[in-house]
Structure formats: structure tokens, C-alpha cells
Design a protein around this motif. Structure first.
Motif, short mmCIF file in Angstrom:
data_model
loop_
_atom_site.label_atom_id
_atom_site.label_comp_id
_atom_site.label_asym_id
_atom_site.label_seq_id
_atom_site.Cartn_x
_atom_site.Cartn_y
_atom_site.Cartn_z
N VAL A 105 10.32 -9.29 20.26
CA VAL A 105 10.68 -8.22 21.12
C VAL A 105 11.85 -8.72 22.09
O VAL A 105 12.84 -7.87 22.11
N SER A 106 11.61 -9.94 22.70
CA SER A 106 12.75 -10.33 23.48
C SER A 106 13.98 -10.40 22.64
O SER A 106 15.15 -10.15 23.16
N ALA A 107 14.10 -10.85 21.24
CA ALA A 107 15.13 -10.94 20.34
C ALA A 107 15.79 -9.58 20.10
O ALA A 107 17.03 -9.46 20.07
N VAL A 108 15.00 -8.60 20.16
CA VAL A 108 15.67 -7.04 20.02
C VAL A 108 16.66 -6.84 21.26
O VAL A 108 17.50 -6.43 21.14
N PHE A 109 15.82 -7.15 22.76
CA PHE A 109 16.76 -6.70 23.58
C PHE A 109 17.96 -7.72 23.74
O PHE A 109 18.45 -7.41 24.58
N CYS A 110 17.82 -8.89 23.16
CA CYS A 110 19.07 -9.70 23.44
C CYS A 110 19.99 -9.10 22.26
O CYS A 110 21.36 -9.32 22.54
N ALA A 111 19.63 -8.26 21.20
CA ALA A 111 20.45 -7.96 20.38
C ALA A 111 21.23 -6.61 20.66
O ALA A 111 22.45 -6.25 20.45
N ILE A 112 20.32 -5.83 21.70
CA ILE A 112 20.84 -4.46 21.59
C ILE A 112 22.31 -4.39 22.41
O ILE A 112 22.84 -3.53 21.93
N PRO A 113 22.44 -5.23 23.49
CA PRO A 113 23.98 -5.27 24.11
C PRO A 113 25.04 -5.53 22.77
O PRO A 113 26.24 -5.07 22.97
N LYS A 114 24.68 -6.44 21.95
CA LYS A 114 25.63 -6.89 21.17
C LYS A 114 25.89 -5.71 20.14
O LYS A 114 26.79 -5.42 19.90
#
Ligand code: AMP
Ligand code: ZN
Length: 114
Positions: A61-70
Motif C-alpha cells: 500500500v505504501s508503494a502505491v502512495f509513493c507511485a501516485i505523485p509520479k
């Protein structure tokens, strides 16, 4: 496992990819509800946001939220966007693989429920 989004991740079902990394896959929703409507999903199969969030699940889930701004930058959503996840029957979740709707490209209705 007979999961639509796991099949999309594996390429067994076609999708229009907008982003991919080790833990995350993002693709255009087949039935867009906004000028930009992308689904951002962990590659790890989790049923919904209601699943216990610890260890590798939390990392997914953390990886998803790291990806969203990109992804937002790539799709030129500098004016803002909305992230939604539906859970269960009352949440109208139709695909039982955790996914986040990323919506933007226009001023969104204040109370839009997707
Ligand atoms: P939800 O109702 O929150 O479970 O959202 C599921 C989303 O998946 C909906 O917005 C659908 O339009 C979308 N969807 C279903 N099948 C596909 C597909 N093959 N490719 C892309 N998006 C899909
Ligand atoms: Zn899955």
C-alpha cells in the motif's frame, strides 16, 4: 486465483499501462468517470483496504502512495486530483483486488462517489 486485476498485471488481459514498478501497476480505467481515470493497484493481491495492513501488505500500500505523485505528474495533474478506494458491498467494490481510483483532468464534483 481467478482475479481480473492479477490477470491484467500478468498481461493475460490487455490494459493501457501508465506506470509500472516492482510493486505497483497503473492503467486507464475501461469506463472513465473523469477526463483522467486511472486505477493504481499493488501487484500483491490484497482483497481491499479492509485487509490487515501489516508487513508486506503495508509495504504494498505504501508503494502505491509513493507511485501516485509520479503518476499524477506524468498525467499533468498539477491542478489536483482525487484518490478513492471502494470497499465491500456498501462501498460498491466490484473488483476484489485492492485498487485506487485516480481521478482528475477537471474540477471534480465535491460529492462525487465513484
Ligand atoms: P470498483 O467498482 O471500485 O471495484 O472499480 C472497478 C473498476 O474497474 C471500475 O471503474 C471498472 O470500470 C474498472 N474495470 C473493470 N474491468 C476493467 C478492465 N478490464 N480494464 C480496466 N478497467 C476495468
Ligand atoms: Zn488480484
Amino acid at each position: 486465483m481467478d482475479c481480473l486485476f492479477c490477470k491484467i498485471i500478468k498481461g493475460e488481459i490487455p490494459s493501457k499501462c501508465v506506470y509500472e514498478d516492482e510493486k505497483v501497476y497503473a492503467f486507464h480505467d475501461i469506463n472513465p468517470q473523469a477526463p483522467v481515470h486511472v486505477l493504481v493497484i499493488p501487484k500483491r493481491h490484497l482483497g481491499s483496504a479492509d485487509e490487515v495492513c501489516e508487513g508486506e501488505n503495508a509495504a504494498a500500500v505504501s508503494a502505491v502512495f509513493c507511485a501516485i505523485p509520479k503518476i499524477a505528474e506524468k498525467l499533468e495533474l498539477g491542478d489536483g486530483y482525487r484518490v478513492i478506494t471502494n470497499v465491500g458491498e456498501n462501498g460498491c467494490q466490484s473488483v476484489k483486488h485492492l485498487h485506487f481510483h485516480l481521478l482528475g483532468g477537471a474540477k471534480l464534483p465535491e460529492n462525487m462517489g465513484i
